[in-house]
Design an enzyme around this catalytic site. Structure first.
Site, PDB file in Angstrom:
ATOM      1  N   LYS A 205      13.049  57.635  39.268  1.00 56.90           N
ATOM      2  CA  LYS A 205      12.118  56.603  38.802  1.00 56.90           C
ATOM      3  C   LYS A 205      10.742  57.232  38.733  1.00 56.90           C
ATOM      4  O   LYS A 205      10.247  57.771  39.726  1.00 56.90           O
ATOM      5  CB  LYS A 205      12.113  55.436  39.787  1.00 56.90           C
ATOM      6  CG  LYS A 205      11.053  54.379  39.507  1.00 56.90           C
ATOM      7  CD  LYS A 205      11.158  53.212  40.469  1.00 56.90           C
ATOM      8  CE  LYS A 205      10.018  52.230  40.254  1.00 56.90           C
ATOM      9  NZ  LYS A 205      10.166  50.992  41.030  1.00 56.90           N
TER      10      LYS A 205
HETATM   11  C1  R5P Z   1       7.358  51.794  43.557  1.00 57.39           C
HETATM   12  O1  R5P Z   1       7.416  52.924  43.562  1.00 57.39           O
HETATM   13  C2  R5P Z   1       8.032  50.918  44.521  1.00 57.39           C
HETATM   14  O2  R5P Z   1       9.397  51.097  44.480  1.00 57.39           O
HETATM   15  C3  R5P Z   1       7.563  49.531  44.320  1.00 57.39           C
HETATM   16  O3  R5P Z   1       7.585  48.775  45.430  1.00 57.39           O
HETATM   17  C4  R5P Z   1       8.082  48.822  43.142  1.00 57.39           C
HETATM   18  O4  R5P Z   1       9.343  49.208  42.770  1.00 57.39           O
HETATM   19  C5  R5P Z   1       7.096  48.907  42.059  1.00 57.39           C
HETATM   20  O5  R5P Z   1       7.385  48.077  40.990  1.00 57.39           O
HETATM   21  P1  R5P Z   1       6.240  47.738  39.953  1.00 57.39           P
HETATM   22  O6  R5P Z   1       5.211  48.801  40.028  1.00 57.39           O
HETATM   23  O7  R5P Z   1       6.923  47.679  38.629  1.00 57.39           O
HETATM   24  O8  R5P Z   1       5.680  46.402  40.331  1.00 57.39           O
END
Ligand code: R5P
Length: 295
Positions: A205
């Site tokens: 990711k």
């Molecule tokens: C990010 O690296 C973490 O996993 C977060 O807590 C989350 O997944 C971030 O999601 P977003 O930035 O799309 O709100």
């Protein structure tokens, strides 16, 4: 013991037909993994499009109660029909997500800092492999801080997770962290994604950036693009579109879904880009039409 009365004699051996199960596996970098790993990856990446929409709601692990996620028990089941994978902590999943939701599970397994810390890069591996197995996780997500103070500890967390995952056929997803002092450039993401891939993760990711197609080309496993801070819907759809156009195998979005005023319409519109080759403009029209139909 089966009832043997009336058992038919086996005779359909089709000796003229070669063995049928010879296709290579469709997930990037996964061809040489075993059946259990592939099975989990097939729960994440659609065998039809090859892509995935992950819904991230693991923010509470360092942010506590987050705007839009105040009631996980209401928000997550409401959105689950529109996504392929639910990414959360074991606490959120066990307490708030009905176990009969038939979606892939990305289990957040690293933890250790909070918004109260200046430096978020110091984490531990907080969930052991036995619990990931008990939760039937399809992958385990570990935050990795390349170039930060906590790099060594996060690589240690990642390695221990990959080793355990390989023992029990559960894929690991490395999550590229970008601290406030880190640049969001293609040269940084090429460095970080490649290091993490060579450690042995099965999914990465990371964030979208200029020259993203080169980041993807140099990375031997599928990349899902992180959402990041809430953007206007049209911009978030454009980011999803550009990510898929430049080779991402999906998105893993949180705030750009759950902080949208029309969260289910937004999740559905993202799915159109990820799985059905919609452009960002088509997806935005779909989003507006969905909202208007509901009025
Ligand atoms: C990010 O690296 C973490 O996993 C977060 O807590 C989350 O997944 C971030 O999601 P977003 O930035 O799309 O709100």
């Amino acid at each position: 013991m089966p009832d043997l009365e009336g058992v038919k004699i086996a005779k359909d051996y089709h000796v003229d037909i070669p063995f049928a199960n010879t296709k290579s596996f469709y997930v990037k970098g996964a061809n040489n993994l075993d059946w259990g790993m592939k099975r989990h990856l097939a729960n994440i990446f659609s065998p039809v499009s090859g892509n995935t929409v992950m819904f991230a709601f693991d923010h509470g692990y360092f942010m506590g109660s987050t705007a839009g996620l105040e009631r996980l028990d209401l928000v997550v089941p409401n959105l689950s029909d529109y996504v392929d994978v639910l990414m959360g902590t074991r606490g959120a999943l066990r307490a708030c997500v009905p176990p009969d939701i038939r979606k892939g599970i990305a289990l957040r397994v690293s933890s250790g800092s909070s918004m109260l810390n200046d430096d978020l890069s110091h984490e531990v591996l907080a969930v052991d492999i036995q619990d990931a197995i008990r939760m039937n996780a399809d992958c385990m997500a570990v935050q990795v801080f390349i170039g930060a103070d906590g790099q060594l500890a996060s690589i240690d967390n990642l390695s221990r997770c990959i080793n355990a995952g390989l023992s029990y056929s559960i894929p690991t997803m490395g999550v590229v962290a970008v601290g406030k002092d880190m640049e969001r450039t293609d040269s940084y993401f090429k460095l970080a994604t490649r290091i993490i891939a060579e450690m042995g993760v099965n999914i990465i990711k990371t964030y979208y950036c200029d020259n993203f197609e080169e980041v993807v080309a140099a990375c031997p496993v599928p990349i899902v693009v992180a959402g990041g801070k809430k953007l206007p819907e049209q911009e978030a759809l454009q980011m999803a579109y550009l990510s898929i156009q430049h080779g991402a195998n999906g998105v893993d979005m949180g705030r750009n879904i759950f902080q949208s005023y029309h969260a289910t319409a937004m999740a559905a519109a993202i799915g159109k880009i990820v799985h059905e080759k919609f452009t960002d403009k088509q997806a935005y029209e779909f989003y507006l039409d969905t909202i208007n139909e509901k009025k």
